[in-house]
Write a protein that holds these residues in place. Structure first.
Motif, PDB file in Angstrom:
ATOM      1  N   ASP A 158       7.436 -33.178 -31.978  1.00  0.00           N
ATOM      2  CA  ASP A 158       8.271 -31.997 -31.750  1.00  0.00           C
ATOM      3  C   ASP A 158       8.229 -31.169 -33.034  1.00  0.00           C
ATOM      4  N   ILE A 159       7.254 -30.283 -33.116  1.00  0.00           N
ATOM      5  CA  ILE A 159       7.003 -29.537 -34.350  1.00  0.00           C
ATOM      6  C   ILE A 159       7.920 -28.324 -34.437  1.00  0.00           C
ATOM      7  N   ARG A 160       8.541 -28.171 -35.610  1.00  0.00           N
ATOM      8  CA  ARG A 160       9.356 -26.988 -35.897  1.00  0.00           C
ATOM      9  C   ARG A 160       9.502 -26.856 -37.407  1.00  0.00           C
ATOM     10  N   PRO A 161       9.849 -25.667 -37.896  1.00  0.00           N
ATOM     11  CA  PRO A 161      10.004 -25.492 -39.348  1.00  0.00           C
ATOM     12  C   PRO A 161      11.241 -26.220 -39.869  1.00  0.00           C
ATOM     13  N   VAL A 162      11.072 -26.961 -40.941  1.00  0.00           N
ATOM     14  CA  VAL A 162      12.173 -27.720 -41.538  1.00  0.00           C
ATOM     15  C   VAL A 162      12.130 -27.548 -43.051  1.00  0.00           C
ATOM     16  N   PRO A 163      13.302 -27.570 -43.708  1.00  0.00           N
ATOM     17  CA  PRO A 163      13.336 -27.557 -45.179  1.00  0.00           C
ATOM     18  C   PRO A 163      12.879 -28.920 -45.706  1.00  0.00           C
ATOM     19  N   LEU A 164      11.697 -28.968 -46.231  1.00  0.00           N
ATOM     20  CA  LEU A 164      11.068 -30.243 -46.561  1.00  0.00           C
ATOM     21  C   LEU A 164      11.880 -31.033 -47.580  1.00  0.00           C
ATOM     22  N   GLY A 165      12.345 -30.375 -48.631  1.00  0.00           N
ATOM     23  CA  GLY A 165      13.084 -31.086 -49.668  1.00  0.00           C
ATOM     24  C   GLY A 165      14.350 -31.728 -49.144  1.00  0.00           C
ATOM     25  N   THR A 201      18.152 -44.730 -46.524  1.00  0.00           N
ATOM     26  CA  THR A 201      17.644 -46.078 -46.796  1.00  0.00           C
ATOM     27  C   THR A 201      18.621 -46.900 -47.617  1.00  0.00           C
ATOM     28  N   GLY A 202      19.535 -46.221 -48.357  1.00  0.00           N
ATOM     29  CA  GLY A 202      20.497 -46.929 -49.188  1.00  0.00           C
ATOM     30  C   GLY A 202      19.885 -47.534 -50.439  1.00  0.00           C
ATOM     31  N   LEU A 203      18.666 -47.132 -50.789  1.00  0.00           N
ATOM     32  CA  LEU A 203      17.968 -47.676 -51.953  1.00  0.00           C
ATOM     33  C   LEU A 203      17.951 -46.643 -53.082  1.00  0.00           C
ATOM     34  N   VAL A 204      18.112 -47.127 -54.300  1.00  0.00           N
ATOM     35  CA  VAL A 204      18.147 -46.238 -55.458  1.00  0.00           C
ATOM     36  C   VAL A 204      16.755 -45.663 -55.695  1.00  0.00           C
ATOM     37  N   THR A 205      16.625 -44.366 -55.451  1.00  0.00           N
ATOM     38  CA  THR A 205      15.320 -43.707 -55.556  1.00  0.00           C
ATOM     39  C   THR A 205      15.519 -42.323 -56.167  1.00  0.00           C
ATOM     40  N   ARG A 206      14.673 -41.973 -57.115  1.00  0.00           N
ATOM     41  CA  ARG A 206      14.756 -40.655 -57.730  1.00  0.00           C
ATOM     42  C   ARG A 206      13.908 -39.673 -56.927  1.00  0.00           C
ATOM     43  N   VAL A 207      14.524 -38.572 -56.493  1.00  0.00           N
ATOM     44  CA  VAL A 207      13.856 -37.560 -55.687  1.00  0.00           C
ATOM     45  C   VAL A 207      13.743 -36.283 -56.507  1.00  0.00           C
ATOM     46  N   THR A 208      12.549 -35.734 -56.613  1.00  0.00           N
ATOM     47  CA  THR A 208      12.295 -34.490 -57.332  1.00  0.00           C
ATOM     48  C   THR A 208      11.664 -33.490 -56.373  1.00  0.00           C
ATOM     49  N   VAL A 209      12.302 -32.314 -56.236  1.00  0.00           N
ATOM     50  CA  VAL A 209      11.814 -31.294 -55.322  1.00  0.00           C
ATOM     51  C   VAL A 209      11.413 -30.065 -56.133  1.00  0.00           C
ATOM     52  N   SER A 210      10.197 -29.585 -55.919  1.00  0.00           N
ATOM     53  CA  SER A 210       9.690 -28.388 -56.599  1.00  0.00           C
ATOM     54  C   SER A 210       9.869 -27.187 -55.685  1.00  0.00           C
ATOM     55  N   GLY A 211      10.753 -26.273 -56.065  1.00  0.00           N
ATOM     56  CA  GLY A 211      10.992 -25.077 -55.268  1.00  0.00           C
ATOM     57  C   GLY A 211      11.760 -25.386 -54.002  1.00  0.00           C
ATOM     58  N   LYS A 212      11.533 -24.558 -52.983  1.00  0.00           N
ATOM     59  CA  LYS A 212      12.181 -24.739 -51.686  1.00  0.00           C
ATOM     60  C   LYS A 212      11.105 -24.772 -50.594  1.00  0.00           C
ATOM     61  N   PRO A 213      10.349 -25.850 -50.547  1.00  0.00           N
ATOM     62  CA  PRO A 213       9.248 -25.909 -49.580  1.00  0.00           C
ATOM     63  C   PRO A 213       9.738 -26.018 -48.147  1.00  0.00           C
ATOM     64  N   VAL A 214       9.020 -25.358 -47.243  1.00  0.00           N
ATOM     65  CA  VAL A 214       9.300 -25.415 -45.808  1.00  0.00           C
ATOM     66  C   VAL A 214       8.018 -25.890 -45.116  1.00  0.00           C
ATOM     67  N   ALA A 215       8.161 -26.806 -44.185  1.00  0.00           N
ATOM     68  CA  ALA A 215       6.993 -27.364 -43.499  1.00  0.00           C
ATOM     69  C   ALA A 215       7.187 -27.305 -41.999  1.00  0.00           C
ATOM     70  N   GLU A 216       6.080 -27.117 -41.273  1.00  0.00           N
ATOM     71  CA  GLU A 216       6.073 -27.179 -39.809  1.00  0.00           C
ATOM     72  C   GLU A 216       5.771 -28.611 -39.410  1.00  0.00           C
ATOM     73  N   THR A 217       6.795 -29.358 -39.007  1.00  0.00           N
ATOM     74  CA  THR A 217       6.585 -30.767 -38.704  1.00  0.00           C
ATOM     75  C   THR A 217       7.698 -31.276 -37.803  1.00  0.00           C
ATOM     76  N   ASP A 218       7.586 -32.541 -37.429  1.00  0.00           N
ATOM     77  CA  ASP A 218       8.609 -33.215 -36.629  1.00  0.00           C
ATOM     78  C   ASP A 218       9.552 -33.934 -37.591  1.00  0.00           C
ATOM     79  N   PRO A 219      10.793 -33.485 -37.749  1.00  0.00           N
ATOM     80  CA  PRO A 219      11.684 -34.087 -38.754  1.00  0.00           C
ATOM     81  C   PRO A 219      11.973 -35.565 -38.494  1.00  0.00           C
ATOM     82  N   ARG A 220      12.079 -35.952 -37.200  1.00  0.00           N
ATOM     83  CA  ARG A 220      12.380 -37.360 -36.907  1.00  0.00           C
ATOM     84  C   ARG A 220      11.232 -38.263 -37.351  1.00  0.00           C
TER      85      ARG A 220
END
Length: 417
Positions: free
Chosen positions: A276-283, A293-312
């Motif tokens: 089910d493809i639609r535009p989503v805010p990737l970050g 996931t409840g796991l300690v993970t460092r997330v780094t987002v560059s800019g405000k990327p948008v992707a056409e994909t299935d979010p689920r």
């Protein structure tokens, strides 16, 4: 024209070598035969001339006028030394003298009754020119025939070469997972290439049937397990609180996760998944997936990327990659933010600081029910397999590598567009 080391050019080279060998051998035989005949004819003419020149001295009138007596040589010093030796030893002798390259002569000599020698020589230049002309014509026409035969053999070899390439392409497609690929040879009998093609098709049929049977078995087992598993989940929830109860609930959760993974694998194998493809805010989507996931993970987002994909499905991929990284890639000394997720324009990178992916996974990709190496920890190997399958559903590419600096595992998801 094709690669020069291909079978086509090897066949052409073999034909060229065979033709050259035949031309060389035939040329030697013809040259030798012509030379021997020329020597025999020249010697016979010279003997006839000598006999005619000496006929008057023998009291015979036969042929007395056939040869001018001035052509007879009586001085041994004017004769070739080898001819003199042979004539004195055997009584009569002949010798082909090529000491002068462009004026060869055929000598014959005879020892007379008084012990003196008489010799006659004939000019063999016309004969030599004829033999050389014959040699030139033989080599010229041999090269002309070779210039025709070699290209024809190369073109003739292209047909079986093309059939072999088709078999090779089909085998590569089968090896890459396309079990529906066939050579088109059917069950026909014929030459060796047809037999190879039929064998490849038969092998693909057998592999496809076996894989389908295994997929059906996996799906059937997973579906059959769901009913008793739900009973286990319900029963575990009714148990009194305690250490044993928590252990049972933990094992039931693991079993439930395994069954759900098996069902998802069976759906991916059956190509029953639709994106089910639609535009989503990737970050934001990736950050939420990591948080769940409840796991300690460092997330780094560059800019405000948008992707056409299935979010689920993207959530499923990211969660599996992060979970796998924590399970296999967290070493002592890297407890804080041992797993890093970097989000860019259409790219999500998950990296850990563990021993890295095993060589078998880097070479062949993830395989279900196989973690690849003992140092990667325990697991049933379905997480990366599901992530790869879901990536294919949304049209993304998922690659695996090891970091060059410390050897940690790096999974890179590239979304389409």
């Amino acid at each position: 024209m094709g690669y020069w080391r291909s079978l086509r050019w090897k066949i052409a080279l073999l034909v060229a070598v065979a033709c050259c060998s035949i031309a060389f051998i035939v040329g030697l035989l013809v040259h030798g035969s012509t030379y021997d005949r020329s020597m025999n004819d020249g010697a016979a003419k010279a003997y006839t001339a000598l006999d005619g020149a000496l006929a008057p001295s023998r009291g015979s009138a036969d042929g007395a006028d056939s040869v001018d007596a001035a052509h007879v040589v009586y001085n041994p010093e004017e004769m070739p030394a080898e001819l003199v030796r042979k004539a004195r030893e055997h009584g009569r002798a002949d010798l082909y003298d090529e000491s002068r390259q462009y004026s060869p002569r055929m000598w014959v000599a005879e020892r007379r009754d008084d012990g003196s020698l008489a010799a006659v020589s004939l000019d063999m230049t016309p004969d030599q020119l004829s033999r050389r002309a014959l040699d030139r014509h033989m080599w010229k026409y041999s090269l002309a025939a070779l210039a025709v035969i070699v290209p024809l053999s190369a073109f003739a070899a292209e047909l079986p070469n093309r059939r072999l390439r088709r078999v090779a392409r089909t085998a590569r497609r089968i090896a890459s997972g396309d079990l529906a690929a066939r050579t088109g040879a059917g069950r026909r009998t014929g030459d060796e290439i047809t037999e190879i093609s039929a064998s490849v098709d038969t092998m693909a049929d057998s592999l496809q049937d076996r894989l389908l049977n295994e997929q059906r078995f996996t799906a059937d087992v997973a579906h059959e397990l769901r009913t008793p598993l739900m009973g286990l989940v319900t029963s575990a929830g009714l148990l009194p609180e305690g250490e044993a109860t928590e252990l049972v609930r933990d094992r039931v959760r693991v079993l439930r996760t395994l069954v759900e993974d098996l069902l998802e694998i069976s759906r991916l194998d059956a190509d029953a998944e639709q994106a089910d493809i639609r535009p989503v805010p990737l970050g934001e989507v990736v950050a939420e997936s990591v948080a769940r996931t409840g796991l300690v993970t460092r997330v780094t987002v560059s800019g405000k990327p948008v992707a056409e994909t299935d979010p689920r499905r993207l959530d499923r991929i990211v969660a599996n990659l992060v979970t796998n990284a924590h399970r296999h890639g967290v070493e002592e000394g890297h407890a804080q933010a041992a797993v890093e997720v970097t989000v860019g324009d259409g790219v999500v990178v998950v990296r850990d600081h563990g021993p890295g992916f095993p060589e078998s996974l880097l070479a062949d990709g993830p395989r279900r029910f196989r973690t690849g190496a003992a140092e990667r920890g325990r697991g049933h190997g379905l997480g990366l397999t599901i992530a790869l399958g879901q990536a294919q559903v949304i049209g993304a590419t998922l690659t695996f590598a090891n970091a060059a600096d410390d050897g940690g595992a790096v999974a890179t998801l590239r979304l389409p567009g």
